[in-house]
Design a protein around this motif. Structure first.
Motif, PDB file in Angstrom:
ATOM      1  N   GLY A  59      12.126   7.746   7.097  1.00  0.00           N
ATOM      2  CA  GLY A  59      12.973   6.780   6.314  1.00  0.00           C
ATOM      3  C   GLY A  59      12.521   5.253   6.254  1.00  0.00           C
ATOM      4  O   GLY A  59      13.190   4.396   5.900  1.00  0.00           O
ATOM      5  N   GLU A  60      11.002   5.221   6.244  1.00  0.00           N
ATOM      6  CA  GLU A  60      10.439   4.096   6.268  1.00  0.00           C
ATOM      7  C   GLU A  60      10.573   3.341   4.907  1.00  0.00           C
ATOM      8  O   GLU A  60      10.534   4.310   3.948  1.00  0.00           O
ATOM      9  CB  GLU A  60       9.035   4.080   6.741  1.00  0.00           C
ATOM     10  CG  GLU A  60       8.705   4.726   8.131  1.00  0.00           C
ATOM     11  CD  GLU A  60       8.853   3.706   9.168  1.00  0.00           C
ATOM     12  OE1 GLU A  60       9.145   2.104   8.841  1.00  0.00           O
ATOM     13  OE2 GLU A  60       8.970   3.838  10.433  1.00  0.00           O
ATOM     14  N   ARG A  61      10.322   2.236   4.522  1.00  0.00           N
ATOM     15  CA  ARG A  61       9.997   1.491   3.485  1.00  0.00           C
ATOM     16  C   ARG A  61       8.762   2.150   2.732  1.00  0.00           C
ATOM     17  O   ARG A  61       8.026   2.555   3.372  1.00  0.00           O
ATOM     18  CB  ARG A  61       9.960  -0.156   3.679  1.00  0.00           C
ATOM     19  CG  ARG A  61      11.241  -0.617   4.200  1.00  0.00           C
ATOM     20  CD  ARG A  61      11.227  -2.303   4.046  1.00  0.00           C
ATOM     21  NE  ARG A  61       9.959  -2.811   4.334  1.00  0.00           N
ATOM     22  CZ  ARG A  61       9.661  -3.469   5.258  1.00  0.00           C
ATOM     23  NH1 ARG A  61      10.258  -3.916   6.137  1.00  0.00           N
ATOM     24  NH2 ARG A  61       8.243  -4.020   5.412  1.00  0.00           N
ATOM     25  N   ALA A  62       8.674   2.068   1.534  1.00  0.00           N
ATOM     26  CA  ALA A  62       7.737   2.338   0.874  1.00  0.00           C
ATOM     27  C   ALA A  62       6.396   1.589   1.172  1.00  0.00           C
ATOM     28  O   ALA A  62       5.313   2.474   1.231  1.00  0.00           O
ATOM     29  CB  ALA A  62       7.912   2.142  -0.727  1.00  0.00           C
ATOM     30  N   ASP A  63       6.361   0.387   1.441  1.00  0.00           N
ATOM     31  CA  ASP A  63       5.087  -0.133   2.001  1.00  0.00           C
ATOM     32  C   ASP A  63       4.467   0.557   3.290  1.00  0.00           C
ATOM     33  O   ASP A  63       3.558   0.436   3.496  1.00  0.00           O
ATOM     34  CB  ASP A  63       5.236  -1.641   1.707  1.00  0.00           C
ATOM     35  CG  ASP A  63       6.223  -2.041   2.970  1.00  0.00           C
ATOM     36  OD1 ASP A  63       7.434  -1.867   2.770  1.00  0.00           O
ATOM     37  OD2 ASP A  63       6.116  -2.788   4.071  1.00  0.00           O
ATOM     38  N   ARG A  64       5.586   0.837   3.960  1.00  0.00           N
ATOM     39  CA  ARG A  64       4.933   1.561   5.421  1.00  0.00           C
ATOM     40  C   ARG A  64       4.587   2.737   5.327  1.00  0.00           C
ATOM     41  O   ARG A  64       3.788   3.244   5.827  1.00  0.00           O
ATOM     42  CB  ARG A  64       6.172   1.198   6.336  1.00  0.00           C
ATOM     43  CG  ARG A  64       6.514   0.053   6.790  1.00  0.00           C
ATOM     44  CD  ARG A  64       7.429  -0.207   7.747  1.00  0.00           C
ATOM     45  NE  ARG A  64       7.487  -1.706   8.328  1.00  0.00           N
ATOM     46  CZ  ARG A  64       8.492  -2.078   9.040  1.00  0.00           C
ATOM     47  NH1 ARG A  64       9.423  -1.237   9.533  1.00  0.00           N
ATOM     48  NH2 ARG A  64       8.628  -3.256   9.451  1.00  0.00           N
ATOM     49  N   VAL A  65       5.259   3.610   4.135  1.00  0.00           N
ATOM     50  CA  VAL A  65       4.732   4.889   3.791  1.00  0.00           C
ATOM     51  C   VAL A  65       3.189   4.629   3.440  1.00  0.00           C
ATOM     52  O   VAL A  65       2.334   5.626   3.676  1.00  0.00           O
ATOM     53  CB  VAL A  65       5.699   5.489   3.065  1.00  0.00           C
ATOM     54  CG1 VAL A  65       4.848   6.950   2.348  1.00  0.00           C
ATOM     55  CG2 VAL A  65       7.050   5.977   3.555  1.00  0.00           C
ATOM     56  N   MET A  66       3.175   3.742   2.522  1.00  0.00           N
ATOM     57  CA  MET A  66       1.701   3.700   1.977  1.00  0.00           C
ATOM     58  C   MET A  66       0.817   2.946   2.979  1.00  0.00           C
ATOM     59  O   MET A  66      -0.272   3.705   2.932  1.00  0.00           O
ATOM     60  CB  MET A  66       1.670   2.526   0.774  1.00  0.00           C
ATOM     61  CG  MET A  66       2.358   2.848  -0.626  1.00  0.00           C
ATOM     62  SD  MET A  66       1.475   4.152  -1.426  1.00  0.00           S
ATOM     63  CE  MET A  66      -0.081   3.179  -1.653  1.00  0.00           C
ATOM     64  N   ALA A  67       1.216   2.373   3.880  1.00  0.00           N
ATOM     65  CA  ALA A  67       0.030   1.806   5.001  1.00  0.00           C
ATOM     66  C   ALA A  67      -0.380   3.074   5.826  1.00  0.00           C
ATOM     67  O   ALA A  67      -0.990   3.146   6.374  1.00  0.00           O
ATOM     68  CB  ALA A  67       0.939   0.627   5.946  1.00  0.00           C
ATOM     69  N   ALA A  68       0.863   3.856   6.090  1.00  0.00           N
ATOM     70  CA  ALA A  68       0.732   5.055   6.963  1.00  0.00           C
ATOM     71  C   ALA A  68      -0.463   5.962   6.326  1.00  0.00           C
ATOM     72  O   ALA A  68      -1.355   6.703   6.927  1.00  0.00           O
ATOM     73  CB  ALA A  68       1.883   5.931   7.457  1.00  0.00           C
ATOM     74  N   ALA A  69      -0.209   6.283   5.139  1.00  0.00           N
ATOM     75  CA  ALA A  69      -1.110   6.895   4.231  1.00  0.00           C
ATOM     76  C   ALA A  69      -2.749   6.246   4.131  1.00  0.00           C
ATOM     77  O   ALA A  69      -3.540   7.109   4.024  1.00  0.00           O
ATOM     78  CB  ALA A  69      -0.974   7.229   2.793  1.00  0.00           C
ATOM     79  N   LEU A  70      -2.640   5.232   4.162  1.00  0.00           N
ATOM     80  CA  LEU A  70      -4.065   4.296   3.997  1.00  0.00           C
ATOM     81  C   LEU A  70      -4.757   4.422   5.222  1.00  0.00           C
ATOM     82  O   LEU A  70      -6.026   4.273   5.312  1.00  0.00           O
ATOM     83  CB  LEU A  70      -3.477   3.029   3.668  1.00  0.00           C
ATOM     84  CG  LEU A  70      -4.751   1.928   3.430  1.00  0.00           C
ATOM     85  CD1 LEU A  70      -5.488   2.629   2.169  1.00  0.00           C
ATOM     86  CD2 LEU A  70      -4.308   0.545   3.030  1.00  0.00           C
ATOM     87  N   ARG A  71      -3.876   4.189   6.497  1.00  0.00           N
ATOM     88  CA  ARG A  71      -4.738   4.322   7.806  1.00  0.00           C
ATOM     89  C   ARG A  71      -5.754   5.170   7.866  1.00  0.00           C
ATOM     90  O   ARG A  71      -6.747   4.806   8.453  1.00  0.00           O
ATOM     91  CB  ARG A  71      -3.443   4.389   8.773  1.00  0.00           C
ATOM     92  CG  ARG A  71      -3.665   3.417  10.057  1.00  0.00           C
ATOM     93  CD  ARG A  71      -2.712   3.369  10.881  1.00  0.00           C
ATOM     94  NE  ARG A  71      -1.530   2.554  10.480  1.00  0.00           N
ATOM     95  CZ  ARG A  71      -0.367   2.830   9.861  1.00  0.00           C
ATOM     96  NH1 ARG A  71       0.122   3.966  10.230  1.00  0.00           N
ATOM     97  NH2 ARG A  71       0.671   1.888   9.545  1.00  0.00           N
ATOM     98  N   PRO A  72      -5.634   6.561   7.756  1.00  0.00           N
ATOM     99  CA  PRO A  72      -6.750   7.355   8.030  1.00  0.00           C
ATOM    100  C   PRO A  72      -8.016   7.316   7.222  1.00  0.00           C
ATOM    101  O   PRO A  72      -9.057   7.164   7.679  1.00  0.00           O
ATOM    102  CB  PRO A  72      -6.234   8.894   7.635  1.00  0.00           C
ATOM    103  CG  PRO A  72      -4.739   8.380   7.882  1.00  0.00           C
ATOM    104  CD  PRO A  72      -4.394   7.349   7.323  1.00  0.00           C
ATOM    105  N   TYR A  73      -7.918   6.582   5.986  1.00  0.00           N
ATOM    106  CA  TYR A  73      -9.095   6.184   5.136  1.00  0.00           C
ATOM    107  C   TYR A  73      -9.680   4.984   5.614  1.00  0.00           C
ATOM    108  O   TYR A  73     -10.931   4.909   5.899  1.00  0.00           O
ATOM    109  CB  TYR A  73      -8.399   6.125   3.702  1.00  0.00           C
ATOM    110  CG  TYR A  73      -7.976   7.211   2.999  1.00  0.00           C
ATOM    111  CD1 TYR A  73      -8.912   8.351   2.370  1.00  0.00           C
ATOM    112  CD2 TYR A  73      -6.798   7.551   2.498  1.00  0.00           C
ATOM    113  CE1 TYR A  73      -8.584   9.596   1.945  1.00  0.00           C
ATOM    114  CE2 TYR A  73      -6.460   8.885   1.999  1.00  0.00           C
ATOM    115  CZ  TYR A  73      -7.379   9.600   1.638  1.00  0.00           C
ATOM    116  OH  TYR A  73      -7.027  10.849   0.898  1.00  0.00           O
ATOM    117  N   ARG A  74      -8.652   4.028   5.826  1.00  0.00           N
ATOM    118  CA  ARG A  74      -9.473   2.734   6.630  1.00  0.00           C
ATOM    119  C   ARG A  74     -10.079   2.960   7.914  1.00  0.00           C
ATOM    120  O   ARG A  74     -11.151   2.542   8.013  1.00  0.00           O
ATOM    121  CB  ARG A  74      -8.245   1.583   6.748  1.00  0.00           C
ATOM    122  CG  ARG A  74      -8.434   0.656   7.390  1.00  0.00           C
ATOM    123  CD  ARG A  74      -8.821  -0.357   6.436  1.00  0.00           C
ATOM    124  NE  ARG A  74      -9.032  -1.848   7.078  1.00  0.00           N
ATOM    125  CZ  ARG A  74     -10.200  -2.255   7.503  1.00  0.00           C
ATOM    126  NH1 ARG A  74     -11.117  -1.544   7.400  1.00  0.00           N
ATOM    127  NH2 ARG A  74     -10.003  -3.545   8.181  1.00  0.00           N
TER     128      ARG A  74
END
Length: 104
Positions: A75-90
């Motif tokens: 139930g995270e906010r959209a920005d946290r979902v995006m940050a989680a998705a970005l982490r492996p690429y980063r």
């Protein structure tokens, strides 16, 4: 939250996400330049680098999808979902810049 009170962390979240994306974009361009130079013979590069390049993309995509789904499931906010998705690429772009530039 009362009248006149601001949630500064919620206001900063999009800026932090943008900063992470900008940093990853810059590092991605560095990785592309270093790998291209390696393929042209201008830099020393492991012979398995082209294969590694392809495999890591699939691995990062899978990790990003799972991280986003876990964050969304919590139930995270959209920005946290995006940050989680970005982490492996980063994480991969940062490691690739270090490894390919010889800073490892």
């Amino acid at each position: 939250m009362g009248f006149g009170m601001m949630n500064y962390s919620a206001m900063q979240a999009p800026l932090m996400l943008w900063q992470q994306m900008a940093r990853m974009a810059w590092e991605s361009q560095m990785v592309i330049a270093l790998r291209t130079a390696g393929m042209m013979g201008l830099l020393r590069q492991d012979a398995a680098e082209p294969q590694r390049m392809v495999i890591e993309k699939a691995d990062a995509a899978s990790e990003a999808l799972h991280a986003a789904l876990r964050a969304a499931g919590r139930g995270e906010r959209a920005d946290r979902v995006m940050a989680a998705a970005l982490r492996p690429y980063r994480r991969r772009t940062r490691a690739n810049v270090r490894r390919l530039s010889g800073k490892d």
